[in-house]
Design a protein around this motif. Structure first.
Motif, PDB file in Angstrom:
ATOM      1  N   ILE A 249     -40.453 -30.165 -53.874  1.00 63.36           N
ATOM      2  CA  ILE A 249     -40.520 -31.422 -54.622  1.00 63.36           C
ATOM      3  C   ILE A 249     -41.010 -32.550 -53.728  1.00 63.36           C
ATOM      4  CG2 ILE A 249     -39.137 -33.165 -55.816  1.00 63.36           C
ATOM      5  CD1 ILE A 249     -37.350 -30.912 -56.793  1.00 63.36           C
ATOM      6  N   THR A 250     -40.454 -32.616 -52.500  1.00 62.79           N
ATOM      7  CA  THR A 250     -40.855 -33.681 -51.577  1.00 62.79           C
ATOM      8  C   THR A 250     -42.327 -33.571 -51.225  1.00 62.79           C
ATOM      9  OG1 THR A 250     -38.616 -33.715 -50.656  1.00 62.79           O
ATOM     10  CG2 THR A 250     -40.351 -34.767 -49.369  1.00 62.79           C
ATOM     11  N   ARG A 251     -42.794 -32.349 -50.957  1.00 63.96           N
ATOM     12  CA  ARG A 251     -44.213 -32.157 -50.632  1.00 63.96           C
ATOM     13  C   ARG A 251     -45.096 -32.566 -51.804  1.00 63.96           C
ATOM     14  NH1 ARG A 251     -42.497 -26.935 -48.432  1.00 63.96           N
ATOM     15  NH2 ARG A 251     -42.338 -27.071 -46.160  1.00 63.96           N
ATOM     16  N   GLU A 252     -44.687 -32.199 -53.018  1.00 65.65           N
ATOM     17  CA  GLU A 252     -45.473 -32.562 -54.192  1.00 65.65           C
ATOM     18  C   GLU A 252     -45.554 -34.075 -54.357  1.00 65.65           C
ATOM     19  OE1 GLU A 252     -43.711 -30.607 -57.484  1.00 65.65           O
ATOM     20  OE2 GLU A 252     -44.554 -28.624 -56.991  1.00 65.65           O
ATOM     21  N   GLN A 253     -44.429 -34.758 -54.119  1.00 66.94           N
ATOM     22  CA  GLN A 253     -44.420 -36.206 -54.263  1.00 66.94           C
ATOM     23  C   GLN A 253     -45.305 -36.873 -53.208  1.00 66.94           C
ATOM     24  OE1 GLN A 253     -40.250 -37.087 -54.062  1.00 66.94           O
ATOM     25  NE2 GLN A 253     -39.881 -36.562 -56.193  1.00 66.94           N
TER      26      GLN A 253
END
Length: 317
Positions: A228-232
């Protein structure tokens, strides 16, 4: 994760609208607003579909179910002025969904990230402020409850698969252990098998199963959180990249991006996932940088300092 994904895209829309208002546009006559809202809705839909496909393990040729996404801009009286769904223009936001932001202090903007449920949908409010920091409108993003339920079903199904695997493993380990205890009892002239040995075997197997299940869950949660963090972060960098390339298309050179450090600072302020944002040229020289401590336009300094690069290198533009 759904709310977080929506917030990243919504804050980019918020930044673009407020930037236009600072340059003199009026929220009442905002040319190009419908295009911005439609673009935002497409981005949200693409992110949700990609997430569903990843969790469900779908093949790339299979098309995930398209969820409905609503993106609108409403005035302080809760009347929708612009919307990606034309049927919503002129309607009013339900009182349970609407979050007013009458305070001139932007600190209340943290409350805007909160989501509320109304009927079979969730809604996110993001305030829009003009150059005087006056609240002039809200961005309203809505998504159906089915998105949350679909995510929960996929997570439960994944946990059940893990439980099934661990149960099968424990069964395979338990049967030989019980067989050994029974043979051991037979060798002892029919005496009863040792309860201590039986309890020890059961404790070891059950304890091992619990440890494996906890380890799987912790690793799964860590992987999902990092994803999720990488996607954001990837989304934020992609938005900035698109903005810079748009300026390139207008003939502006990368060394002449006026107040780019300020724009990067605004992105950083609205994105707790980021601590450092830097734009490099093709020679690896830093041009603009924003951190939690401040912003820097290296074009205004005599020499840019050396900045250590991450292992993956800078993002290309």
């Amino acid at each position: 994760s759904i709310v977080s994904s929506y917030q990243v895209v919504g804050k980019d829309l918020q930044r673009k609208i407020e930037q236009s208002l600072r340059f003199g546009k009026s929220i009442q006559k905002f040319i190009g607003m419908n295009s911005l809202l439609e673009e935002t809705r497409n981005r949200l839909s693409a992110r949700i579909e990609a997430r569903d496909a990843t969790l469900a393990g779908l093949q790339t040729q299979q098309k995930p179910v398209r969820h409905h996404v609503a993106v609108s801009v409403a005035l302080p009286d809760a009347t929708i002025l612009y919307s990606a769904d034309e049927d919503l223009v002129g309607t009013r936001i339900p009182p349970k969904v609407w979050l007013p932001h009458d305070s001139p202090v932007p600190a209340v903007d943290q409350q805007a990230a909160a989501y509320t449920q109304h009927g079979h949908a969730y809604f996110i409010n993001l305030p829009i402020r003009d150059r005087e920091k006056k609240w002039v409108a809200n961005i309203i993003m809505g998504f159906d409850v089915e998105q949350v339920e679909s995510l929960l079903r996929q997570l439960v199904a994944r946990d059940l698969r893990i439980i099934a695997i661990i149960t099968a493993f424990c069964t395979i380990m338990l049967l030989p252990a019980l067989g050994f205890l029974l043979r051991d009892s037979a060798l002892l002239n029919g005496r009863r098998y040792s309860r201590i040995k039986l309890y020890t075997v059961l404790m070891v197997i059950v304890g091992s199963a619990q440890i494996f299940f906890s380890a799987f869950n912790m690793n799964d949660y860590r992987t999902y959180l990092l994803q999720i963090t990488r996607e954001q972060v990837h989304t934020l960098i992609l938005f900035l990249k698109q903005d810079v390339e748009y300026l390139f298309s207008k003939g502006i050179q990368i060394e002449r991006l006026v107040k780019m450090d300020v724009v990067m600072g605004e992105i950083l302020a609205a994105s707790p996932e980021l601590d450092d944002l830097t734009i490099f040229n093709q020679m690896g020289k830093p041009l603009y940088r924003a951190t939690r401590e401040g912003m820097m336009d290296f074009q205004k300094t005599l020499e840019a300092p050396a900045i250590p690069l991450p292992a993956t290198g800078p993002a290309e533009t």
